[in-house]
Design a protein around this motif. Structure first.
Motif, PDB file in Angstrom:
ATOM      1  N   PRO A   1      41.300  40.277  -6.541  1.00 41.75           N
ATOM      2  CA  PRO A   1      42.063  41.326  -5.668  1.00 41.75           C
ATOM      3  C   PRO A   1      43.349  41.788  -6.618  1.00 41.75           C
ATOM      4  CG  PRO A   1      42.672  39.240  -5.247  1.00 41.75           C
ATOM      5  CD  PRO A   1      41.557  38.902  -6.068  1.00 41.75           C
ATOM      6  N   TRP A   2      43.282  42.628  -7.590  1.00 47.37           N
ATOM      7  CA  TRP A   2      44.245  43.120  -8.560  1.00 47.37           C
ATOM      8  C   TRP A   2      44.744  44.139  -7.750  1.00 47.37           C
ATOM      9  CZ3 TRP A   2      46.368  40.603 -12.619  1.00 47.37           C
ATOM     10  CH2 TRP A   2      45.523  39.627 -13.163  1.00 47.37           C
TER      11      TRP A   2
ATOM     12  N   SER B   1      41.268  42.608   4.607  1.00 51.30           N
ATOM     13  CA  SER B   1      41.043  43.953   4.795  1.00 51.30           C
ATOM     14  C   SER B   1      39.822  44.405   4.280  1.00 51.30           C
ATOM     15  CB  SER B   1      42.215  44.668   4.207  1.00 51.30           C
ATOM     16  OG  SER B   1      42.204  44.652   3.084  1.00 51.30           O
ATOM     17  N   LEU B   2      38.751  43.515   3.658  1.00 49.86           N
ATOM     18  CA  LEU B   2      37.738  43.709   3.135  1.00 49.86           C
ATOM     19  C   LEU B   2      36.809  44.276   4.207  1.00 49.86           C
ATOM     20  CD1 LEU B   2      37.128  41.295   0.359  1.00 49.86           C
ATOM     21  CD2 LEU B   2      38.075  43.581   0.055  1.00 49.86           C
ATOM     22  N   ARG B   3      36.003  45.302   3.816  1.00 51.66           N
ATOM     23  CA  ARG B   3      34.963  45.991   4.888  1.00 51.66           C
ATOM     24  C   ARG B   3      33.542  45.254   4.398  1.00 51.66           C
ATOM     25  NH1 ARG B   3      37.902  48.072   8.407  1.00 51.66           N
ATOM     26  NH2 ARG B   3      36.185  49.277   9.179  1.00 51.66           N
ATOM     27  N   ASP B   4      32.831  45.428   5.351  1.00 51.33           N
ATOM     28  CA  ASP B   4      31.224  44.630   5.142  1.00 51.33           C
ATOM     29  C   ASP B   4      30.666  45.081   3.923  1.00 51.33           C
ATOM     30  OD1 ASP B   4      31.766  43.067   7.516  1.00 51.33           O
ATOM     31  OD2 ASP B   4      30.518  44.446   8.640  1.00 51.33           O
TER      32      ASP B   4
ATOM     33  N   GLU C   1      43.087  55.064   5.357  1.00 48.59           N
ATOM     34  CA  GLU C   1      42.541  54.517   4.099  1.00 48.59           C
ATOM     35  C   GLU C   1      41.221  54.390   4.185  1.00 48.59           C
ATOM     36  OE1 GLU C   1      43.684  50.425   1.612  1.00 48.59           O
ATOM     37  OE2 GLU C   1      43.195  50.318   3.871  1.00 48.59           O
ATOM     38  N   LEU C   2      40.702  54.654   2.891  1.00 47.31           N
ATOM     39  CA  LEU C   2      39.121  54.919   2.616  1.00 47.31           C
ATOM     40  C   LEU C   2      38.642  53.812   1.566  1.00 47.31           C
ATOM     41  CD1 LEU C   2      40.346  57.779   3.533  1.00 47.31           C
ATOM     42  CD2 LEU C   2      38.147  58.677   3.136  1.00 47.31           C
ATOM     43  N   SER C   3      37.569  53.323   1.756  1.00 46.28           N
ATOM     44  CA  SER C   3      36.978  52.328   0.477  1.00 46.28           C
ATOM     45  C   SER C   3      35.511  53.134   0.200  1.00 46.28           C
ATOM     46  CB  SER C   3      36.455  51.051   1.190  1.00 46.28           C
ATOM     47  OG  SER C   3      35.716  51.562   2.351  1.00 46.28           O
ATOM     48  N   LEU C   4      35.414  52.866  -1.082  1.00 48.19           N
ATOM     49  CA  LEU C   4      34.073  53.585  -1.685  1.00 48.19           C
ATOM     50  C   LEU C   4      33.265  52.665  -2.603  1.00 48.19           C
ATOM     51  CD1 LEU C   4      34.775  56.927  -3.944  1.00 48.19           C
ATOM     52  CD2 LEU C   4      32.965  55.182  -4.805  1.00 48.19           C
ATOM     53  N   VAL C   5      32.021  52.670  -2.404  1.00 45.79           N
ATOM     54  CA  VAL C   5      31.091  51.761  -3.030  1.00 45.79           C
ATOM     55  C   VAL C   5      30.044  52.718  -3.678  1.00 45.79           C
ATOM     56  CG1 VAL C   5      29.638  49.884  -2.925  1.00 45.79           C
ATOM     57  CG2 VAL C   5      31.748  49.761  -1.350  1.00 45.79           C
ATOM     58  N   PRO C   6      29.939  52.749  -4.894  1.00 48.06           N
ATOM     59  CA  PRO C   6      28.815  53.473  -5.583  1.00 48.06           C
ATOM     60  C   PRO C   6      27.542  52.905  -5.813  1.00 48.06           C
ATOM     61  CG  PRO C   6      30.190  52.295  -7.261  1.00 48.06           C
ATOM     62  CD  PRO C   6      30.828  51.662  -5.945  1.00 48.06           C
ATOM     63  N   PRO C   7      26.435  53.716  -6.127  1.00 53.09           N
ATOM     64  CA  PRO C   7      25.094  53.350  -6.226  1.00 53.09           C
ATOM     65  C   PRO C   7      24.655  52.568  -7.465  1.00 53.09           C
ATOM     66  CG  PRO C   7      25.259  55.547  -6.965  1.00 53.09           C
ATOM     67  CD  PRO C   7      26.615  55.347  -6.355  1.00 53.09           C
ATOM     68  N   THR C   8      23.573  52.013  -7.598  1.00 55.01           N
ATOM     69  CA  THR C   8      23.322  51.403  -8.933  1.00 55.01           C
ATOM     70  C   THR C   8      22.900  52.356 -10.219  1.00 55.01           C
ATOM     71  OG1 THR C   8      22.680  49.215  -7.624  1.00 55.01           O
ATOM     72  CG2 THR C   8      21.573  49.515  -9.796  1.00 55.01           C
TER      73      THR C   8
END
Length: 471
Positions: A435-436, A422-425, A236-243
């Motif tokens: 959390p939908w 299960s959230l990452r920092d 499982e991977l998480s992805l956070v984009p830029p501004t």
């Protein structure tokens, strides 16, 4: 952005979701403000130079403060308008401005969310990769690819509560086909959720972006949550984009930049990809540049990834410092855009998002919106009428729900409070982004038969309503 008291949007969402929404939000706000001020034809030769072509001692341009615009030469109407928007400085404007049809494109925000699926086979390549480093690199290519479609200057329609969008994912030479479904799960605040699935991976996104209006600029924060799972390895991977930030909203020609870090983390093995979206420098230096490294669980650089977010991305081997060595393997190249398209849309929009080959489809699908259909047929007056009718219908439903003591329940997504654990920092909290989670795809009995030529029947077919029989 959202229409005032009407159908809410969230075009700030990046990427496929998060990025696309953000770009269209800033462009549409800018057009609305600039046109109302009467400065729509004013050009800015260089967006990075000062008014007098000089720079401050710290290397920044000598721009006027966003809130100290010169009002000489403005009409009284323009002064009054500026007085109103000045009160919005520092605020989230996603639900403060109403946008007319002549500033819009014939798509819905939910369709914009799905544009990341244009290059979904990159994710299949990632799922099939046998080496951890390449798995992360191909995932990064998928994440960056959506920005190639993010420079359109028109605003998509804000989704009606309960509106949906379905998309078939062609497996191509990589394997079997997949399926994608998005739903507008909240009206205030505007939140969209989507789920995609193939035999190799699943993709989930919840988007609830925020903005900050600064007078002559607007910052877009892609608040949301993206999760990717590879089925064969159960990773499982998480992805956070830029501004993103739009400049010259009121005075000058609008231009948009995306900057900061794109972070992809593998929750299973600790590998990570961090890509820097380089801020546009003076005279356009560094525009579109993206670069960074894939690192292992111990933080050691294993691959160098670079390219331009509007055009291509590749990877190279790297030394211990993370610097590239050896040949570069190109993973992704943006498709050529059609020439002469009035909205600057990609071929993917025409052939997949705004097209239907006929067959079973949810009646709440964005393609069937009568305002969108009318605009696609270049009937802007009719589109404006339908848009107003949809907004009024949504208000009437909200009033009836309140009177009856009912609540709105999305059909294809549900809230899952257990996600918090299960959230990452680097991810947004469930307070910032509810959390939908996905429930299921529609069954045959829940779909309607929709013909390929659906435009003329859209007004009688489109139905995202909780009370479909309400006058």
């Amino acid at each position: 952005m959202a229409d005032k008291d009407g159908a809410q949007g969230g075009e700030d969402q990046a990427a496929g979701g998060w990025g696309s929404w953000g770009w269209n939000m800033v462009e549409s706000v800018g057009k609305t403000l600039t046109t109302a001020m009467g400065y729509e034809d004013m050009e800015v030769v260089d967006p990075n130079a000062g008014e007098d072509g000089t720079q401050n001692a710290n290397g920044t341009a000598n721009w006027k403060n966003d809130t100290s615009l010169d009002r000489r030469g403005m009409s009284e109407e323009s002064k009054s308008f500026w007085g109103k928007i000045s009160q919005m400085i520092g605020a989230d404007v996603t639900s403060m401005l109403s946008v007319p049809v002549f500033l819009m494109e014939p798509t819905s925000v939910l369709q914009k969310m799905s544009e990341i699926m244009e290059y979904h086979l990159l994710l299949t390549r990632a799922a099939k990769a046998t080496e951890d480093a390449e798995k992360m690199a191909w995932t990064a290519a998928f994440a960056v690819s959506v920005y190639a479609s993010a420079e359109r200057t028109w605003k998509p329609f804000n989704p009606v509560l309960g509106e949906t969008f379905q998309l078939k994912l062609d497996g191509g030479e990589e394997g079997e086909d997949g399926e994608y479904l998005a739903e507008q799960v909240s009206h205030h605040p505007p939140i969209g959720a989507a789920h995609a699935e193939t035999p190799y991976w699943t993709y989930d996104i919840v988007s609830c972006p925020k903005t900050k209006f600064l007078g002559n600029s607007l910052e877009v924060y892609p608040v949301g949550r993206t999760r990717i799972k590879f089925k064969s390895s159960d990773e499982e991977l998480s992805l956070v984009p830029p501004t993103s930030k739009a400049y010259n909203l009121v005075l000058g020609k609008i231009w948009v930049d995306t900057y900061g870090e794109l972070v992809i983390e593998n929750h299973t093995n600790g590998w990570k990809t961090v890509l820097e979206f380089v801020p546009c420098g003076y005279f356009g230096a560094g525009r579109y540049v993206v670069k960074g490294n894939v690192t292992d669980a111990e933080g050691n650089p294993r691959l160098y990834v670079d390219g331009k977010w509007n055009d291509n991305l590749g990877f190279s081997q790297c030394d211990k410092s993370g610097a590239p060595v050896g040949d570069r393997t190109e993973m992704w190249k943006a498709s050529k855009k059609p020439e002469g398209d009035a909205y600057g849309m990609t071929s993917f929009v025409h052939t997949h998002l705004n097209a239907w080959k006929g067959g079973p489809l949810l009646k709440s699908d964005s393609r069937l919106r009568p305002d969108r259909c009318a605009l696609e047929l270049e009937k802007s007056g009719e589109a404006q009428t339908h848009k107003h009718q949809l907004e009024e219908r949504q208000r009437a439903e909200k009033k009836k729900r309140t009177e009856d003591g009912n609540e709105w329940s999305p059909r294809w997504f549900r809230l899952d409070d257990e996600l918090q654990s299960s959230l990452r920092d680097h991810e947004y909290t469930t307070e910032d982004c509810p959390p939908w989670v996905f429930k299921k795809f529609p069954e045959a009995g829940e779909l309607a038969q929709v013909e390929a030529e659906y435009h003329d029947k859209a007004a009688e077919t489109f139905s995202p309503w909780q009370y479909p029989d309400m006058e």
